[in-house]
Design an enzyme around this catalytic site. Structure first.
Site, PDB file in Angstrom:
ATOM      1  N   HIS A  54       0.870  -1.189   0.000  1.00 52.44           N
ATOM      2  CA  HIS A  54       0.000   0.000   0.000  1.00 52.44           C
ATOM      3  C   HIS A  54       0.895   1.224   0.000  1.00 52.44           C
ATOM      4  O   HIS A  54       2.089   1.149   0.317  1.00 52.44           O
ATOM      5  CB  HIS A  54      -0.936   0.024   1.214  1.00 52.44           C
ATOM      6  CG  HIS A  54      -0.216   0.042   2.537  1.00 52.44           C
ATOM      7  ND1 HIS A  54       0.462   1.140   3.015  1.00 52.44           N
ATOM      8  CD2 HIS A  54      -0.058  -0.919   3.476  1.00 52.44           C
ATOM      9  CE1 HIS A  54       0.995   0.865   4.185  1.00 52.44           C
ATOM     10  NE2 HIS A  54       0.706  -0.381   4.493  1.00 52.44           N
TER      11      HIS A  54
ATOM     12  N   ASP B 184      -3.007 -20.029  11.482  1.00 54.56           N
ATOM     13  CA  ASP B 184      -1.834 -20.604  12.128  1.00 54.56           C
ATOM     14  C   ASP B 184      -1.832 -20.266  13.619  1.00 54.56           C
ATOM     15  O   ASP B 184      -1.749 -19.086  14.003  1.00 54.56           O
ATOM     16  CB  ASP B 184      -0.567 -20.067  11.456  1.00 54.56           C
ATOM     17  CG  ASP B 184       0.651 -20.897  11.757  1.00 54.56           C
ATOM     18  OD1 ASP B 184       1.059 -20.917  12.945  1.00 54.56           O
ATOM     19  OD2 ASP B 184       1.191 -21.518  10.837  1.00 54.56           O
TER      20      ASP B 184
ATOM     21  N   SER C 295       2.684  -5.269   6.756  1.00 54.62           N
ATOM     22  CA  SER C 295       2.317  -4.803   5.417  1.00 54.62           C
ATOM     23  C   SER C 295       3.416  -5.144   4.422  1.00 54.62           C
ATOM     24  O   SER C 295       4.586  -4.828   4.638  1.00 54.62           O
ATOM     25  CB  SER C 295       2.093  -3.290   5.419  1.00 54.62           C
ATOM     26  OG  SER C 295       0.983  -2.954   6.201  1.00 54.62           O
TER      27      SER C 295
END
Length: 334
Positions: free
Chosen positions: A156, A276, A291
């Site tokens: 992003h 997980d 990110s």
């Protein structure tokens, strides 16, 4: 003669088939898988992050009141003199004998000029009543490296006050995760990391899809993987690659639960759930600093983590990897 023509036709068709196969095979793209924790320093130029009233001996004054200045604007010049850092701007103000300064402002892709008052505050320091910044520091995750050492990260763009920041220059560092502040419903956690000395790469682009640049050197130890297209992505099991301790990249299980087929780049093309138990125990799900963590399904890189669902941080979003690869390829051609 007919037999010869028939044989020749079959041979030509065979050549065409081989040629098409070669075109299809060559259209495959490969990148080196990321997952590394990285430190980021972006030099953004002098940009405005806020305004304030200046306390003077005659009361509070707003020097910018009659100026055309918005939060997110970049100050390129003052009275015709280029400024790249806050220090340069402040030094100019302190040395100026004028009451008015002419600022060259950049807003989006447009540059224009506006005037602003220079006033003295209650301690006789010069001020124009603007909160300004010239760099961003942070951590994130490397998504991939191309075969010619281009890198992509974050998944992003970097924003401030909802404005996508331009990059005057920037540096990439190795980063080591010291500890994790776990995510909880309603509260996004974060990786707490330290930056190592020594620049490992140069940042030159901040796009809505992420940060891009070039590494100074590359070990090529990262795994080479094929790039998936959107049509390759399926609901079901996948793996995320990221660092939650030190510099060790580990893979963790996730489940792809929703896919948006996009005709233009967007940062939420894939929705997933962390399954997980080790990752959930360590982080509570997705945390800030993840990110850019690459997602692999069926041996192909399919996306990069872009957002966490704060209300329930075991859910997150990812960008389709093709948008990041397309941007890296575009920058490489320039």
């Amino acid at each position: 003669m007919k037999k010869i023509l028939k044989t020749l036709t079959i041979f030509i068709m065979l050549l065409v088939t081989i040629s098409l196969f070669r075109v299809q095979a060559s259209s495959k793209q490969y990148v080196y898988l990321g997952g590394d924790s990285i430190g980021l320093k972006m030099n953004t130029g002098v940009y405005v992050v806020g305004k304030y009233e200046v306390q003077t001996k005659r009361g509070k004054v707003s020097p910018w009141q009659n100026s055309n200045i918005n939060v997110g604007d970049t100050i390129e010049k003052i009275n015709g003199i280029k400024v790249d850092t806050n220090k340069q701007l402040i030094n100019y103000l302190n040395q100026s004998n004028q009451d008015i300064a002419n600022l060259q402002i950049k807003r989006g892709n447009t540059s224009f000029n506006t005037n602003i008052e220079i006033i003295k505050n209650s301690t006789n320091e010069k001020s124009i009543g603007l909160y300004i910044r010239d760099q961003i520091l942070g951590i994130g995750t490397l998504t991939f490296i191309t075969e010619n050492n281009q890198f992509a990260s974050l998944g992003h763009g970097v924003y401030d006050n909802q404005v996508l920041l331009s990059v005057a220059s920037g540096d990439l560092y190795k980063s080591s995760v010291r500890n994790i502040k776990k995510s909880e419903p309603g509260i996004a956690g974060e990786k707490r990391a330290s930056l190592e000395r020594g620049i490992i790469g140069t940042i030159y682009e901040n796009d809505v899809t992420g940060l891009y640049g070039k590494l100074e050197n590359i070990s090529k130890n990262n795994k080479l993987v094929e790039v998936a297209s959107q049509k390759d992505v399926k609901n079901g099991p996948a793996k995320i690659y990221t660092v939650v301790d030190g510099q060790t990249i580990n893979e963790y299980n996730i489940e792809i639960i929703d896919i948006k087929r996009q005709s233009r780049k967007g940062v939420k093309g894939i929705k997933f759930k962390v399954t997980d138990s080790n990752l959930i125990a360590k982080t509570g799900g997705i945390v800030q600093g993840m990110s850019g963590s690459p997602i692999v399904q069926g041996g192909k890189i399919i996306g990069a983590v872009s957002h966490v669902t704060v209300e329930n941080p075991i859910y997150g979003y990812a960008m389709h990897i093709e948008w990041m690869v397309d941007e890296a390829n575009r920058l490489n051609r320039q």
